[in-house]
Design a protein around this motif. Structure first.
Motif, mmCIF file in Angstrom:
data_model
loop_
_atom_site.group_PDB
_atom_site.id
_atom_site.type_symbol
_atom_site.label_atom_id
_atom_site.label_comp_id
_atom_site.label_asym_id
_atom_site.label_seq_id
_atom_site.Cartn_x
_atom_site.Cartn_y
_atom_site.Cartn_z
ATOM 1 N N GLY A 18 -30.856 32.915 -4.368
ATOM 2 C CA GLY A 18 -32.374 32.357 -4.080
ATOM 3 C C GLY A 18 -33.156 32.205 -5.412
ATOM 4 N N LEU A 19 -32.592 33.004 -6.482
ATOM 5 C CA LEU A 19 -33.312 32.734 -7.663
ATOM 6 C C LEU A 19 -33.519 31.338 -8.254
ATOM 7 C CD1 LEU A 19 -31.637 35.828 -9.498
ATOM 8 C CD2 LEU A 19 -34.004 35.821 -8.475
ATOM 9 N N PRO A 20 -34.701 30.790 -8.576
ATOM 10 C CA PRO A 20 -34.873 29.602 -9.059
ATOM 11 C C PRO A 20 -33.945 29.397 -10.441
ATOM 12 C CG PRO A 20 -37.043 30.477 -8.576
ATOM 13 C CD PRO A 20 -36.018 31.624 -8.472
ATOM 14 N N LYS A 21 -33.422 28.281 -10.593
ATOM 15 C CA LYS A 21 -32.933 27.775 -11.762
ATOM 16 C C LYS A 21 -34.203 27.035 -12.531
ATOM 17 C CE LYS A 21 -28.153 27.002 -9.648
ATOM 18 N NZ LYS A 21 -27.223 25.862 -9.397
ATOM 19 N N ASP A 22 -33.775 26.554 -13.630
ATOM 20 C CA ASP A 22 -34.646 25.829 -14.357
ATOM 21 C C ASP A 22 -35.149 24.364 -13.755
ATOM 22 O OD1 ASP A 22 -35.154 27.110 -16.956
ATOM 23 O OD2 ASP A 22 -32.923 26.692 -17.367
ATOM 24 N N ARG A 23 -34.251 23.940 -13.047
ATOM 25 C CA ARG A 23 -34.626 22.874 -12.155
ATOM 26 C C ARG A 23 -35.449 22.797 -11.202
ATOM 27 N NH1 ARG A 23 -29.876 20.725 -9.094
ATOM 28 N NH2 ARG A 23 -28.875 22.221 -10.173
ATOM 29 N N TYR A 24 -35.520 23.945 -10.735
ATOM 30 C CA TYR A 24 -36.628 24.227 -9.806
ATOM 31 C C TYR A 24 -38.119 23.975 -10.383
ATOM 32 C CZ TYR A 24 -39.664 27.308 -6.720
ATOM 33 O OH TYR A 24 -40.949 27.626 -5.822
ATOM 34 N N TYR A 25 -38.301 24.077 -11.718
ATOM 35 C CA TYR A 25 -39.532 23.950 -12.400
ATOM 36 C C TYR A 25 -39.824 22.502 -12.691
ATOM 37 C CZ TYR A 25 -39.599 28.950 -12.392
ATOM 38 O OH TYR A 25 -39.592 30.257 -11.789
#
Length: 816
Positions: A582-589
Motif C-alpha cells: 500500500g506504499l505509493p510508488k513514484d507513479r502515484y504522484y
C-alpha cells in the motif's frame, strides 16, 4: 398515523448476527484450528512455484506458445479443500425465518445446517443467501461449510476460504426482503429530487418508509398497501443534499412492514440522492454535471492480508486513492464485497461493479466458464439486487475481455446480460471491457453496450469512435504501466518490454543471469498491449468523447507478475500505482499531479543516494542520472548542490506521440543530469512565472534510527473490537533524519498489550518471506507492519528491532 404508534414487541424482532469468531477450520476434517471469519487459509504460505504451476499461453497478452507461468495465481497454497464449522444458537421461542447470508466464500461453497445440505453456490466471488429455516432448531445448531479450489481456475490469486462476512438473519415469517427493496433517484430538477421506492415483503399488508437526513430528522414519509407482496412509492425531496465523490451525503430510509397496524419487521437502508447518465452530448454526467472518470481497477486481495476482507484495510485503500485525486474504482474482475461498497458510499468513491472475467469460452482451464451457462443469470441478478442501493455504484460491468466479443453469438449474450441489469435496475448504464475492438465492432458486440469500454489500444480510439453509434467511449482499462517502488534502471528507456533479461541482451549477453525481477520506477515501462499514463491523458484531454479511464491498477496484487510471468521468484504484480504493502510508488504522484485539483503536487525522482564516494557499492558519481518532477505546475528549475540544471516548461503541443517528447506534456524531465552526492532541489513556477514551491532531496548517510509512521482509521487510536488495524510504515533514517532509500536491513517485530501482530509486507514482488511471520527485510528502504486491536481497551505497544545495527523503536497505540 396509526402505523407509527404500533408496538414492535408483538412480533418476532429482526436480528442480524455476525458470525465472526469461534469458527473451526480444517483441510481434512481431522485436525481443526480455531479461526475468525473473514479468513484466508492460504495467505500464510509458504510461497512455492509448485502451487498451481501453469504451463499456458496467455492469449490476452498475445502469446502463441505455452510456457511455464510459476507465479500466475500467487504461488500460495490456495488449491484443495477447506472445511469450516461453527455452532450458533436459536432462541427457544423462535418460530420465524432463519437465513444465512454469505458475502463470499472461495470457492464452490456447500452449506450444511445440522448435518443437512442447506445450500450451494458455484461462484466464489458472489454473495448468496441460504434459507436455513427448515433445518434449524431451538438451542444449539451446527453450521458447516465445505469449499474446494481447483487448479487453473484463476488468472490471479483468488484467496481461499470464507473470506467475507457471514451473517445469521432471524425474522418473523412476515418480513421485508432487503434485496427486494430498491430506492433510486429518478430526477433532480429545480431544486427538488424525485425518488422511486419499491419494496418486496413476505406477509403483512402495508409498508411505511421514512426518509431521514444525516441528523436523523424525517424529511419525507409515505405508506402504501402491499399488492402481491410489493409496494411502490414516490418521494419528493426539496433542496436535497446530493451524493457525489466531493460530498458523499447519505440519508437513511427506515422501511417498516405492518399487518393491520402491527409492526412486523423493520430495516434501515442508506440512500444517496444522485443521478447518472451517459450520452453523446454530455458524456458521463453525475447529477447533471459532465465529468471525466478518474478511476483505477482494484483486485479484491488486500496484499499481506490476502483475500480476507477488513474494514480498516479497505478504508486505507480508498482514502489513499482519493488523496491521489481518484474518484472511481472498478472491481476487477469480480463482484465486490458489501463492506467495500458501504465504504465507497460513505467516503465518496464511484464504482464500476464488475461480474465476470469469462463467459462460455474459458481463459483458464477450470475457470468460471464451467458454470456460466447454468449460473450466469443468477449471478448477475444477485449482483444487481444485492448492490443496487449503493449510490457509489454508477455502472455495472458484465465482463472483462470476453473472447465471445469476436463471435456472432457474443452479441446476443451481451444483450441478454445487459437486459437483466436494466430490468432490475433501470437507473444505471452497463458496460464491459473490450480488448479486441475491431472484432467487437464487426460482430455488433460493442454496439449493444450502453457504454462501450475499451481496454488499452488508444491507437484505435478514433476508429472505434467513428464506427460506434454511442458517440463516446470509456477507457475501461488503461495504462498497465509497470514499476517497482524505489527501483531505478539505467539507462532510462521508454519500452514496452521491461524484462531486463531480454531487452538488455543487446548490450549485455549475460543479462539473464543478473535479472532481478524488478521494473524501473521512472514510469517509462509498459507492456506490448498497453501504454503509459501520458498516452491516455492526451486522448482524455483532447477529445471530449473519451469519458474517462480506469487505470490498471490502483494497487499491486497477488499473482499475474507481468512482465515476469516466467521469472522465479516473482509472485505478484508490478502494475500498481501503490505497491503490495500500500506504499505509493513514484507513479502515484504522477497521477496526483494530474487528478488532484485540490492540492498541489511536487515530487522528485529518483532518490539521490547513489553513493558518497566512488568506492561505495552502486555509486553513480559522474554518471547520467535523469531527474523527473511530477507536479501540477507548468514549469520548474532543477538544482544539484546549488547549480542550475535548467529551467523548463511542460510542452503544450497536444497530440505529439513522438517517443522522445510524448512524456513532456505531463512531466518535467531533466535527462542529462549527472549524479553527485549532496542536495537535489526543484523550484516550481505557476502559469505567471512566479515561484510557487520547492522540494529538496538529500543524499542519505548511514542509518542511525528507525522511523515509524502510524495510520489508523481515527488517525491516532484503534477501536477495541478485535478487527481494527494499524498500518505502520517503517524506514531507516540517518543522523539528520534523511530517509535511507537503499536500506535492506532485516527487521523484527513484537507486540505487547491490547493487540497482536497481524502481517508485514515490503512490496517486493520477488520476496518469498511469509507475510504472517514477525520479521522481514526492508525493500527500497521501507516496509509496512500491520497490528490488530484486541477486544479489550488498553495500549498496544509495537517494538521494532534492527539487530544488524542495534536499533530499536517502540510505538504505543491507544486501543479504545
Amino acid at each position: 398515523m396509526a402505523m407509527l404508534c404500533a408496538v414492535a414487541g408483538q412480533a418476532q424482532q429482526r436480528q442480524e448476527i455476525l458470525l465472526q469468531d469461534d469458527w473451526q477450520f480444517s483441510y481434512d476434517k481431522q485436525q481443526w484450528q480455531t479461526v475468525s471469519v473473514p479468513h484466508d487459509w492460504a495467505i500464510s504460505g509458504p510461497f512455492d512455484k509448485k502451487w498451481d504451476l501453469q504451463v499456458v499461453a496467455i492469449e490476452q497478452n498475445g502469446e502463441k506458445e505455452a510456457t511455464e507461468k510459476s507465479g500466475r495465481s500467487g504461488s500460495l497454497p490456495w488449491i484443495g479443500e477447506g472445511h469450516y464449522k461453527r455452532k450458533f444458537t436459536i432462541p427457544s421461542d423462535f418460530s420465524g425465518h432463519a437465513e444465512l447470508v454469505f458475502d463470499g466464500a472461495m470457492a464452490e461453497p456447500t452449506v450444511y445446517v445440522n448435518g443437512q445440505k442447506a445450500g450451494y453456490w458455484a461462484y466464489g466471488y458472489n454473495t448468496f443467501r441460504v434459507d436455513a429455516t427448515p433445518f434449524v432448531k431451538s438451542g444449539e445448531n451446527l453450521l458447516e461449510v465445505d469449499l474446494q479450489n481447483v487448479e487453473e481456475s484463476s488468472r490471479w490469486y483468488p484467496g481461499a476460504g470464507i473470506y467475507r462476512p457471514v451473517t445469521l438473519v432471524l425474522t418473523g415469517q412476515a418480513r421485508i426482503d432487503r434485496w427486494g427493496t430498491f430506492i433510486h433517484t429518478t430526477a433532480i430538477e429545480n431544486g427538488e429530487a424525485q425518488l422511486a421506492v419499491t419494496t418486496a415483503c413476505q406477509g403483512g399488508n402495508a409498508v411505511e418508509v421514512l426518509l431521514k437526513d444525516a441528523k436523523g430528522d424525517i424529511v419525507d414519509q409515505h405508506h402504501a398497501a402491499l399488492s402481491n407482496g410489493e409496494a411502490e412509492m414516490v418521494f419528493c425531496i426539496d433542496k436535497p443534499q446530493l451524493w457525489s465523490p466531493e460530498t458523499p451525503y447519505l440519508y437513511k430510509a427506515v422501511v417498516r412492514l405492518y399487518d393491520n397496524g402491527q409492526l412486523l419487521d423493520e430495516i434501515t437502508q442508506n440512500v444517496g440522492i444522485r443521478t447518472v447518465e451517459v450520452s453523446k452530448e454530455g458524456g458521463f454526467r453525475l447529477n447533471g454535471v459532465t465529468r471525466k472518470l478518474k478511476g483505477v481497477c482494484l483486485h479484491h486481495d488486500l496484499g499481506p492480508l490476502g483475500a480476507a476482507v477488513n474494514k480498516a484495510a479497505l478504508i486505507r485503500q480508498i482514502k489513499t486513492m482519493k488523496e491521489m485525486g481518484c474518484d472511481a474504482i472498478r472491481t476487477a474482475h469480480n463482484m465486490p464485497s458489501q463492506m467495500q461498497m458501504d465504504i465507497c458510499d460513505s467516503l465518496g468513491m464511484m464504482v464500476m461493479a464488475e461480474s465476470f472475467d469469462m463467459w462460455v469460452y474459458p481463459k483458464c482451464k477450470n475457470g468460471y466458464a464451467r458454470f456460466f451457462k447454468e449460473w450466469s443469470d443468477r449471478d448477475i441478478e444477485t449482483l444487481v439486487r444485492a448492490n443496487r442501493n449503493h449510490p457509489a455504484i454508477v455502472m455495472w460491468s458484465i465482463g472483462n475481455e470476453i473472447p465471445e466479443q469476436g463471435m456472432r453469438s457474443g452479441k446476443d449474450m451481451a444483450a441478454h446480460l445487459q437486459d437483466i441489469c436494466h430490468r432490475l435496475d433501470p437507473s444505471r448504464p452497463v458496460t464491459q471491457g473490450m480488448d479486441r475492438i475491431d472484432n467487437a465492432i464487426s460482430t455488433g458486440f460493442a454496439q449493444v453496450m450502453d457504454v462501450p469500454g475499451m481496454n488499452y489500444r488508444v491507437h484505435k480510439y478514433q476508429q472505434a469512435y467513428d464506427r460506434l453509434p454511442q458517440g463516446f467511449l470509456l477507457g475501461s482499462e488503461t495504462a498497465s504501466t509497470v514499476s517497482s517502488r524505489g527501483i531505478y534502471k539505467f539507462p532510462v528507456r521508454v519500452t514496452d518490454n521491461s524484462q531486463y533479461s531480454s531487452w538488455a541482451k543487446s548490450y549485455d549477453p549475460n543479462a539473464i543471469k543478473t535479472a532481478d525481477g524488478q521494473c524501473s520506477s521512472y514510469d517509462v515501462e509498459y507492456c506490448s498491449w498497453s501504454n503509459l499514463p501520458d498516452d491516455d491523458w492526451r486522448w482524455q484531454d483532447d477529445y471530449p468523447w473519451v469519458i474517462g479511464e480506469f487505470v490498471w491498477t490502483g494497487y499491486d496484487y497477488l499473482g499475474e507478475p507481468t512482465p515476469y510471468d516466467e521469472y522465479w521468484p516473482s509472485r505478484s504484480s508490478y502494475f500498481g500505482i501503490c505497491d503490495l504493502a500500500g506504499l505509493p510508488k513514484d507513479r502515484y504522484y504522477l497521477y496526483r499531479s494530474k487528478w488532484n485539483s485540490d492540492a498541489h503536487t511536487i515530487h522528485l525522482l529518483p532518490h539521490w543516494s547513489w553513493g558518497q564516494t566512488k568506492k561505495d557499492k552502486g555509486n553513480r558519481i559522474g554518471q547520467v542520472t535523469p531527474v523527473y518532477c511530477y507536479t501540477d505546475y507548468p514549469e520548474g528549475e532543477l538544482f544539484v548542490n546549488g547549480k542550475s540544471q535548467g529551467r523548463i516548461r511542460k510542452m503544450a503541443s497536444a497530440r505529439s506521440a513522438n517517443i522522445d517528447t510524448r512524456l513532456d506534456r505531463y512531466r518535467l524531465r531533466w535527462n542529462d543530469v549527472k549524479y553527485e552526492p549532496g542536495e537535489l532541489k526543484v523550484v516550481v513556477y505557476d502559469a505567471n512565472g512566479k515561484a510557487a514551491g520547492e522540494q529538496v532531496v538529500k543524499t542519505a548517510g548511514q542509518p542511525t534510527a528507525i522511523k515509524a509512521d502510524v495510520w489508523t482509521q481515527s488517525g491516532t487510536t484503534l477501536k477495541a473490537d478485535g478487527n481494527d488495524l494499524a498500518f505502520v510504515t517503517v524506514s531507516l533514517a540517518d543522523q539528520e533524519g534523511t530517509f535511507v532509500p537503499a536500506a535492506t536491513d532485516r527487521l523484527t517485530f513484537a507486540v505487547e498489550g491490547a493487540g497482536t501482530f497481524k502481517a508485514v509486507c515490503n512490496g517486493d514482488a520477488t520476496s518469498l518471506e511469509s507475510f504472517t511471520q514477525p520479521a522481514m527485510p526492508l525493500f527500497s528502504g521501507q516496509l509496512v507492519v500491520i497490528v490488530q486491536a484486541a477486544k479489550e481497551k488498553g495500549q498496544l505497544t509495537l517494538t521494532i528491532e534492527d539487530k544488524q545495527r542495534g536499533l530499536t523503536q517502540k510505538i504505543a497505540i491507544p486501543v479504545n
